[in-house]
Write a protein that holds these residues in place. Structure first.
Motif, mmCIF file in Angstrom:
data_model
loop_
_atom_site.group_PDB
_atom_site.id
_atom_site.type_symbol
_atom_site.label_atom_id
_atom_site.label_comp_id
_atom_site.label_asym_id
_atom_site.label_seq_id
_atom_site.Cartn_x
_atom_site.Cartn_y
_atom_site.Cartn_z
ATOM 1 N N ALA A 170 28.089 18.622 74.657
ATOM 2 C CA ALA A 170 27.775 19.763 73.794
ATOM 3 C C ALA A 170 28.206 21.072 74.446
ATOM 4 C CB ALA A 170 26.278 19.796 73.500
ATOM 5 N N GLY A 171 28.875 21.909 73.672
ATOM 6 C CA GLY A 171 29.331 23.206 74.171
ATOM 7 C C GLY A 171 30.735 23.199 74.729
ATOM 8 N N SER A 172 31.350 22.027 74.860
ATOM 9 C CA SER A 172 32.689 21.943 75.433
ATOM 10 C C SER A 172 33.719 22.705 74.612
ATOM 11 C CB SER A 172 33.131 20.476 75.547
ATOM 12 O OG SER A 172 32.263 19.743 76.370
ATOM 13 N N PHE A 173 33.515 22.742 73.289
ATOM 14 C CA PHE A 173 34.474 23.403 72.410
ATOM 15 C C PHE A 173 33.955 24.748 71.898
ATOM 16 C CE2 PHE A 173 35.804 18.820 71.157
ATOM 17 C CZ PHE A 173 36.407 18.656 72.387
ATOM 18 N N ASP A 174 33.032 25.342 72.662
ATOM 19 C CA ASP A 174 32.575 26.692 72.292
ATOM 20 C C ASP A 174 33.748 27.653 72.288
ATOM 21 O OD1 ASP A 174 29.990 25.823 72.022
ATOM 22 O OD2 ASP A 174 29.230 26.765 73.847
ATOM 23 N N TYR A 175 34.681 27.471 73.252
ATOM 24 C CA TYR A 175 35.909 28.258 73.328
ATOM 25 C C TYR A 175 37.053 27.318 73.680
ATOM 26 C CZ TYR A 175 32.482 32.013 73.855
ATOM 27 O OH TYR A 175 31.403 32.860 73.673
ATOM 28 N N VAL A 176 38.156 27.407 72.944
ATOM 29 C CA VAL A 176 39.312 26.567 73.250
ATOM 30 C C VAL A 176 40.601 27.374 73.081
ATOM 31 C CG1 VAL A 176 38.037 24.591 72.283
ATOM 32 C CG2 VAL A 176 39.871 25.640 70.938
ATOM 33 N N VAL A 177 41.617 26.964 73.822
ATOM 34 C CA VAL A 177 42.984 27.441 73.605
ATOM 35 C C VAL A 177 43.831 26.196 73.372
ATOM 36 C CG1 VAL A 177 45.000 28.579 74.597
ATOM 37 C CG2 VAL A 177 42.717 29.507 75.035
ATOM 38 N N ALA A 178 44.513 26.135 72.250
ATOM 39 C CA ALA A 178 45.338 24.974 71.935
ATOM 40 C C ALA A 178 46.577 24.954 72.827
ATOM 41 C CB ALA A 178 45.758 25.007 70.468
ATOM 42 N N ILE A 179 46.855 23.796 73.397
ATOM 43 C CA ILE A 179 48.086 23.583 74.167
ATOM 44 C C ILE A 179 49.121 23.007 73.207
ATOM 45 C CG2 ILE A 179 49.121 22.204 76.025
ATOM 46 C CD1 ILE A 179 46.393 22.387 77.473
ATOM 47 N N ASN A 180 50.276 23.636 73.121
ATOM 48 C CA ASN A 180 51.250 23.235 72.101
ATOM 49 C C ASN A 180 52.014 21.968 72.469
ATOM 50 O OD1 ASN A 180 50.458 25.312 70.483
ATOM 51 N ND2 ASN A 180 52.178 26.652 70.973
ATOM 52 N N TYR A 181 51.250 20.920 72.671
ATOM 53 C CA TYR A 181 51.812 19.577 72.769
ATOM 54 C C TYR A 181 51.596 18.879 71.432
ATOM 55 C CZ TYR A 181 52.093 14.673 73.104
ATOM 56 O OH TYR A 181 52.422 13.379 72.801
ATOM 57 N N ASN A 182 52.670 18.446 70.811
ATOM 58 C CA ASN A 182 52.622 17.684 69.556
ATOM 59 C C ASN A 182 51.731 18.341 68.503
ATOM 60 O OD1 ASN A 182 53.426 15.617 67.861
ATOM 61 N ND2 ASN A 182 51.877 14.169 68.590
ATOM 62 N N ARG A 183 51.917 19.636 68.313
ATOM 63 C CA ARG A 183 51.201 20.372 67.283
ATOM 64 C C ARG A 183 52.100 21.462 66.723
ATOM 65 N NH1 ARG A 183 48.954 25.414 68.286
ATOM 66 N NH2 ARG A 183 47.357 24.969 66.732
ATOM 67 N N LYS A 184 51.684 22.045 65.623
ATOM 68 C CA LYS A 184 52.435 23.119 64.988
ATOM 69 C C LYS A 184 51.897 24.460 65.471
ATOM 70 C CE LYS A 184 53.611 25.018 60.439
ATOM 71 N NZ LYS A 184 53.399 24.873 58.966
ATOM 72 N N PRO A 185 52.673 25.220 66.253
ATOM 73 C CA PRO A 185 52.215 26.534 66.716
ATOM 74 C C PRO A 185 51.940 27.462 65.533
ATOM 75 C CG PRO A 185 54.116 25.808 67.978
ATOM 76 C CD PRO A 185 53.991 24.866 66.814
ATOM 77 N N GLY A 186 50.999 28.374 65.736
ATOM 78 C CA GLY A 186 50.684 29.317 64.675
ATOM 79 C C GLY A 186 49.635 28.819 63.709
ATOM 80 N N THR A 187 48.955 27.724 64.055
ATOM 81 C CA THR A 187 47.897 27.164 63.216
ATOM 82 C C THR A 187 46.618 27.043 64.032
ATOM 83 O OG1 THR A 187 48.483 24.887 63.808
ATOM 84 C CG2 THR A 187 49.566 25.829 61.878
ATOM 85 N N SER A 188 45.508 26.766 63.360
ATOM 86 C CA SER A 188 44.237 26.564 64.046
ATOM 87 C C SER A 188 44.345 25.392 65.008
ATOM 88 C CB SER A 188 43.139 26.265 63.018
ATOM 89 O OG SER A 188 41.985 25.724 63.645
ATOM 90 N N PRO A 189 43.626 25.435 66.137
ATOM 91 C CA PRO A 189 43.593 24.269 67.024
ATOM 92 C C PRO A 189 43.148 22.997 66.308
ATOM 93 C CG PRO A 189 42.660 26.164 68.141
ATOM 94 C CD PRO A 189 42.879 26.577 66.713
ATOM 95 N N LEU A 190 42.458 23.148 65.173
ATOM 96 C CA LEU A 190 41.977 21.994 64.414
ATOM 97 C C LEU A 190 43.044 21.402 63.500
ATOM 98 C CD1 LEU A 190 38.451 23.385 63.393
ATOM 99 C CD2 LEU A 190 38.949 21.696 65.175
#
Length: 250
Positions: A170-190
């Motif tokens: 619990a609380g691990s995802f209170d703050y996150v920065v998405a690492i652009n591995y296999n994702r679309k930049p410019g979108t929510s980390p979700l």
């Protein structure tokens, strides 16, 4: 399957619906990953000393292959150095490139994946990807603490259950920065877009440390996550350089 293996399998399955390796992590070969959200190979990089007058023009302990992946326009680099290929502990240093060279910030203790590092991750392998990836998007369960990156607050940033060492997640995802591995930049980390395919994983983040190994992400203390969010600047084209020490020295 023994009790320990069963616990690990259940933990991995629970995270498929959240972040930190939802689908996994990975860097097949670095060229393929660069085509799917990681930065294109580029020119220089490097540094060490916090003093601008003595700042080197290359980041210490990074080899020529790793340095070549840092884009020429990047002025910030979060360097995550794993203690060993199979280790789940690492060190994080935020570097800033100036006219005098790369300046190092303080070293922070961190965790990475339960089974260490890999340069070809697949879903559920419980390893963190080795490579250089851009940082463009942030978010979390809690309100924006002053992030310079676009910040998406959502009740979906939840980490259920317990970690590999019995610690609460619990609380691990209170703050996150998405690492652009296999994702679309410019979108929510979700966002679940996976350019390399679902089997290559995704949901690899910098997030709040819960006191034990991750499923693929890199975790630092809450205070250090807030510092990253307030410091990483889109105008400086930040990247994360991550892997075990031996791999980063290539």
């Amino acid at each position: 399957m023994n009790l320990r293996s069963t616990q690990v399998a259940l933990l991995a399955a629970s995270f498929v619906l959240t972040g930190c390796g939802s689908g996994a992590v990975a860097t097949a070969d670095r060229s393929a990953d660069n085509a799917a959200g990681a930065p294109a190979p580029s020119a220089s990089a490097a540094s060490s000393q916090p003093s601008a007058q003595s700042a080197p023009d290359q980041i210490p302990d990074l080899g020529p292959e790793t340095l070549a992946e840092i884009p020429a326009n990047s002025r910030q680099a979060v360097v995550v150095t794993g203690k060993a290929r199979g280790s789940s502990t690492s060190e994080v240093v935020l570097y800033r490139r100036t006219a005098d060279g790369w300046q190092a910030g303080a070293a922070w203790p961190a965790h990475n994946a339960y089974k260490g590092w890999s340069d070809h991750h697949m879903v559920g392998d419980l390893q963190s990807p080795i490579g250089v990836f851009t940082l463009t998007d942030a978010g979390g369960l809690l309100k924006d603490p002053g992030s310079k990156l676009p910040y998406h607050q959502s009740g979906s940033f939840v980490a259920p259950g317990k970690g590999f060492e019995g610690e609460a997640l619990a609380g691990s995802f209170d703050y996150v920065v998405a690492i652009n591995y296999n994702r679309k930049p410019g979108t929510s980390p979700l966002d679940w877009t996976r350019p390399l395919g679902a089997e290559r994983g995704g949901g690899i983040w910098l997030h709040v440390d819960h006191g034990g190994p991750t499923h693929g992400c890199v975790s630092v203390s809450e205070a250090h996550m807030k510092q990253l969010l307030r410091t990483l600047d889109p105008a400086l084209h930040p990247v994360v350089v991550m892997g075990d020490a031996a791999s980063l020295a290539n």
